[in-house]
Design an enzyme around this catalytic site. Structure first.
Site, short mmCIF file in Angstrom:
data_model
loop_
_atom_site.label_atom_id
_atom_site.label_comp_id
_atom_site.label_asym_id
_atom_site.label_seq_id
_atom_site.Cartn_x
_atom_site.Cartn_y
_atom_site.Cartn_z
N ASP A 8 -3.29 -19.34 36.07
CA ASP A 8 -4.74 -19.07 35.96
C ASP A 8 -5.31 -18.18 37.08
OD1 ASP A 8 -4.22 -20.91 33.99
OD2 ASP A 8 -5.71 -22.37 34.60
N LYS A 106 -4.19 -21.52 27.14
CA LYS A 106 -4.44 -22.95 27.02
C LYS A 106 -5.93 -23.21 27.03
CE LYS A 106 -3.96 -23.47 32.02
NZ LYS A 106 -5.26 -24.05 32.35
N CYS A 151 -5.12 -27.15 37.88
CA CYS A 151 -4.11 -26.60 36.98
C CYS A 151 -2.75 -26.42 37.64
CB CYS A 151 -4.62 -25.33 36.34
SG CYS A 151 -6.00 -25.70 35.22
C1 VGL Z 1 -9.01 -25.11 36.01
C2 VGL Z 1 -10.89 -26.43 35.98
C3 VGL Z 1 -11.13 -26.10 34.67
C4 VGL Z 1 -7.86 -24.56 36.79
C5 VGL Z 1 -9.23 -24.77 34.69
O1 VGL Z 1 -7.32 -23.49 36.42
O2 VGL Z 1 -7.49 -25.19 37.81
N1 VGL Z 1 -9.84 -25.94 36.65
N2 VGL Z 1 -10.29 -25.27 34.03
#
Ligand code: VGL
Ligand code: ZN
Length: 201
Positions: A8, A106, A151
């Protein structure tokens, strides 16, 4: 074979983004540098519909960072982030993605959040990452990216439980909450994940 998972590394998790992780941009030069040490590099991408249940804006009377029950599990409510097709959902333009062989998206199911790059938080829907890595004879997985306490943590935990020897690269990640991060590291150590820095790869 050993693989690096870039978790991410998207504009919304970087300074200026809607769910910015403090100093998240500092990991990018490092992440670019270490890719050449791996047989395979893959990435995950948080990729939500606008009506996703993890967004505080989709709940009346709730605020960002409130915790609710979603499908029986605690769910933190986030600012809108990584909405499909937006600039916020794109990878940072500073991230070198030339060597990224596959991208696993995702968080598309609006009813359930998906922190791990392997499956949804209720562990029913797989992203395909496990099958991909196993088809490439990957036995060792290294994780980096954002955010350290969400994540990256859940991706490392699932990787280990799926049978990969798993390494968590502390200097190639940044956290949202220090307290949650400290607990996450303890939990990973207890589950056999190796915590290391990029100098030790
Ligand atoms: C994430 C919160 C919500 C992350 C993704 O990538 O850590 N955190 N969605
Ligand atoms: Zn998300």
């Amino acid at each position: 074979m050993r693989a690096l998972i870039l978790v991410d590394i998207q504009n919304d998790f970087l300074p200026g983004g809607s769910l910015a992780v403090a100093k998240g941009d500092e990991i990018i030069p490092l992440v670019n540098n270490i890719q050449s040490k791996f047989d395979s590099v893959v990435a995950s991408q948080d990729w939500h519909p606008e009506n996703h249940a993890s967004f505080a804006s989709n709940h009346n009377t709730k605020k960002v960072f409130d915790v609710i029950k979603l499908d029986g599990q605690d769910q933190v409510l986030w600012p809108n982030h990584c909405v499909q097709g937006t600039t916020g959902a794109a990878f940072s333009s500073d991230l070198n993605t030339d060597a990224v062989a596959a991208i696993f998206r995702k968080g598309m199911n609006k009813e359930v959040d998906s922190y791990s790059a392997f499956f949804d938080n209720n562990k029913t829907q797989h992203t395909g990452l496990e099958a991909y890595l196993k088809s490439m004879q990957v036995t060792e997985v290294y994780v980096c990216g954002l955010a350290a306490d969400y994540c990256v943590y859940f991706t490392a935990k699932d990787a280990q439980s799926l049978g990969f020897k798993t390494y968590y690269i502390t200097d190639a990640t940044r956290y949202i909450s220090e307290e949650i991060y400290n607990n996450a590291i303890l939990d990973l150590q207890q589950h056999g994940v190796t915590i290391l820095t990029s100098a030790d790869i």
